[in-house]
Design an enzyme around this catalytic site. Structure first.
Site, mmCIF file in Angstrom:
data_model
loop_
_atom_site.group_PDB
_atom_site.id
_atom_site.type_symbol
_atom_site.label_atom_id
_atom_site.label_comp_id
_atom_site.label_asym_id
_atom_site.label_seq_id
_atom_site.Cartn_x
_atom_site.Cartn_y
_atom_site.Cartn_z
ATOM 1 N N CYS A 110 -1.207 -37.782 19.677
ATOM 2 C CA CYS A 110 -1.003 -37.035 18.442
ATOM 3 C C CYS A 110 -2.353 -36.675 17.855
ATOM 4 C CB CYS A 110 -0.224 -37.857 17.422
ATOM 5 S SG CYS A 110 1.514 -38.009 17.818
ATOM 6 N N GLN A 111 -2.448 -35.459 17.365
ATOM 7 C CA GLN A 111 -3.679 -34.987 16.752
ATOM 8 C C GLN A 111 -3.944 -35.770 15.465
ATOM 9 O OE1 GLN A 111 -3.339 -30.906 15.585
ATOM 10 N NE2 GLN A 111 -5.534 -30.624 15.362
#
Length: 141
Positions: free
Chosen positions: A52-53
């Site tokens: 996940c960013q």
């Protein structure tokens, strides 16, 4: 308790009420505000979702044969995404989570309206929730 399928149908119906994606994003942000929040002690790398960013933490706990999830994120849209997934899977049996189809994500058009990094994050979130279910299912067997 509603089944995963029934909850997914509800979410599809809710999203279909909005005409455009700005309204849907606002709705997702609202959903994120109602997320069952993870306790501070679980906001560590051990509970963060890789891929996940933004930062996303998920904790799972099994009671009476059902898994309850809590989560948090430092990004409002991501918080909305994990809120949708937790609403779908929390309170369900591990086997139901493992077997669950997540096609409803495509039906509400979520994947196509996310940036590629967010879409990858979404896949990582689903994978992580299912991994928790596999771990708990193994304990039950």
């Amino acid at each position: 308790m509603a089944t995963i399928q029934e909850i997914q149908e509800e979410i599809i119906d809710e999203f279909s009420m909005f005409d455009d994606w700005m309204q849907r994003y606002e709705y997702m942000i609202d959903l994120g505000k109602s997320l069952p929040l993870i306790e501070g002690q679980y906001k560590t790398d051990d509970y963060s979702i890789k891929g996940c960013q933004s930062k996303v933490w998920v904790h799972a706990n099994m009671e009476d044969g059902a898994i309850n999830f809590t989560a948090d994120s430092d990004a409002i849209i991501t918080k909305g995404i994990i809120a949708i997934l937790i609403r779908t899977f929390s309170g369900q049996a591990p086997s139901a989570i493992i077997e669950a189809d997540t096609a409803f994500i495509d039906e509400i058009g979520l994947k196509e309206h996310l940036s590629p990094t967010r879409a990858n994050g979404l896949v990582s979130m689903i994978k992580q929730l299912k991994l928790y279910a596999v771990a708990y299912q193994t304990q039950l067997n």
